[in-house]
Design an enzyme around this catalytic site. Structure first.
Site, short mmCIF file in Angstrom:
data_model
loop_
_atom_site.label_atom_id
_atom_site.label_comp_id
_atom_site.label_asym_id
_atom_site.label_seq_id
_atom_site.Cartn_x
_atom_site.Cartn_y
_atom_site.Cartn_z
N ASP A 204 -7.14 -8.17 -17.38
CA ASP A 204 -7.81 -8.63 -16.17
C ASP A 204 -9.08 -9.37 -16.58
O ASP A 204 -9.33 -9.57 -17.78
CB ASP A 204 -8.09 -7.47 -15.21
CG ASP A 204 -9.19 -6.54 -15.72
OD1 ASP A 204 -9.60 -6.67 -16.90
OD2 ASP A 204 -9.64 -5.69 -14.94
N GLU B 270 -4.87 -0.30 -7.99
CA GLU B 270 -4.86 -1.59 -8.68
C GLU B 270 -4.58 -2.74 -7.71
O GLU B 270 -5.15 -3.81 -7.84
CB GLU B 270 -3.82 -1.59 -9.81
CG GLU B 270 -4.19 -0.72 -11.00
CD GLU B 270 -5.49 -1.13 -11.68
OE1 GLU B 270 -5.92 -2.28 -11.53
OE2 GLU B 270 -6.09 -0.27 -12.34
N TYR C 202 0.09 -7.22 -15.11
CA TYR C 202 -1.16 -6.45 -15.21
C TYR C 202 -1.00 -5.08 -14.55
O TYR C 202 -1.30 -4.05 -15.15
CB TYR C 202 -2.33 -7.23 -14.56
CG TYR C 202 -3.50 -6.32 -14.36
CD1 TYR C 202 -4.31 -5.97 -15.44
CD2 TYR C 202 -3.75 -5.72 -13.13
CE1 TYR C 202 -5.35 -5.06 -15.30
CE2 TYR C 202 -4.78 -4.82 -12.98
CZ TYR C 202 -5.58 -4.50 -14.07
OH TYR C 202 -6.59 -3.60 -13.92
#
Ligand code: SF4
Length: 382
Positions: A171, A72, A153
């Site tokens: 996102d 990520e 996130y």
């Protein structure tokens, strides 16, 4: 689902009911589509409850939190295809949080060289060091958010994908799919009510069984089908639930963010050689690429007068030969540098002492010393 009571929800009751209904219609067809369409990406390799790897086909199994975390962070600002080889190389070098925590910053930056936005690599490294110092590893979103470099996130992705907990993610892909499904003609601007609304929707979406799979399926739909331009609605598993498609607005939603202006900056970089060794300087704190080894670099107003500035910085060196070698372009954040590389032959006078932060490396050690893509481009002769 319980609506959070900590702050007033910006979702009106009628809109909330619509979202509940649409999401309920979408989850099953999206899960089915994801099982067939999901890409086999290296960070999706599933593990069982004992941490052992499982079959690729079992996409609903949980993931390694470390692999989700690394992927990520790498995927921020970077395309999937570019990330894959970096991720594989990273996991080969630093297969565990402990291995990453033990590595030197130089090793970490070298493994990251070429991905850009080096603060991400430093934060991963600091995060791993913090993690190994904790008595208990983080599990919840709040605990993950206390690790350096992890925001809502990334925390949501780790917690839902690796631990199967109901945590939201938001996102660009998720925003686009929500905007189109629900006909939202605004973006989640920083700190705005619109942003709260999108996060509320993300919570609502993940408030179901197997939230990790649901979150990932939504992102995958945005990446493969519900793309920013010309979404492939004919391949989409959700056409009957999509407000944008029904209104013919799939190319209008969400509204396009105004593009940041790219500034072009002239720069001169020097490959200064003396006795088979090459001069590099450590970039000053606060400058771009701070802390990296870099060839003497002059940009903007400094570029035309590089000779004088170089001599001021290194008074014990004399340039005996200088010739332009090559020019290339290199983008960093919102700037595009047009870099002209000069090859210098220099001699050191008897009283020469390297200035603070500068040192000489033997040419064969370039791979070890140069930890960023710009320095490597300067080094590589076309
Ligand atoms: S129907 Fe088209 S616009 Fe709507 S979610 Fe699917 S791909 Fe996106």
């Amino acid at each position: 689902m319980q609506k959070r009571s900590t702050s007033p929800s910006p979702i009106s009751t009628a809109f909330y009911s619509t979202a509940v209904q649409i999401f309920a219609q979408c989850r099953l067809p999206l899960r089915k589509w994801f099982k067939k369409a999901a890409r086999s990406l290296p960070w999706r390799e599933p593990i069982d409850t004992a941490g052992q790897k499982k079959k690729w086909s079992d996409l609903t199994a949980r993931r390694s939190p470390y692999a989700v975390w690394v992927s990520e962070i790498m995927l921020q600002q970077t395309q999937v295809a570019a990330v894959v080889p970096y991720f594989q190389n990273w996991m080969a070098r630093f297969p565990t949080v402990e291995a990453l925590a033990r590595a030197s910053e130089e090793e970490v930056l070298r493994a990251w060289a070429g991905l850009g936005y080096y603060a991400r690599a430093r934060n991963l490294h600091r995060g791993a060091q913090k993690m190994v110092s904790l008595e208990k590893r983080p599990v919840t979103v709040e605990e993950w958010e206390r690790i350096p470099g992890i925001g809502p996130y990334t925390a949501g992705a780790i917690v839902s994908l690796a631990f199967g907990m109901r945590a939201p993610i938001l996102d660009g892909n998720v925003v686009r799919v929500f905007s189109r499904l629900l006909g939202l003609d605004f973006l989640p601007g920083k700190g705005t009510a619109e942003k709260h609304l999108y996060w509320e929707l993300a919570r609502l979406w993940a408030d179901a069984a197997q939230p990790g799979e649901l979150n990932e399926a939504l992102m995958e739909l945005g990446a493969l089908v519900c793309t920013p331009v010309n979404p492939e609605c004919a391949r989409c598993p959700l056409p009957f639930s999509c407000s944008a498609l029904q209104g013919g607005r799939q190319n209008e939603l969400p509204p396009v963010k105004p593009r940041a202006r790219v500034e072009e900056v002239s720069a001169v970089a020097l490959r200064a050689v003396s006795g088979g060794k090459v001069l590099v300087e450590t970039r000053a704190p606060g400058s771009f690429l701070a802390g990296h080894a870099m060839f003497p670099l002059f940009h903007g107003a400094e570029a035309p007068s590089w000779r004088a500035t170089f001599q001021q910085r290194h008074p014990g060196l004399k340039i005996v030969e200088a010739r332009p070698a090559h020019t290339f372009r290199h983008a960093i954040m919102a700037k595009r540098y047009v870099v002209t590389v000069w090859e210098l032959t220099v001699v050191r006078n008897a009283a020469y002492e390297p200035t603070v932060g500068s040192h000489w490396f033997p040419e064969p050690e370039a791979d070890r010393v140069l930890t960023n893509a710009l320095a490597r481009k300067i080094w590589t002769r076309p």
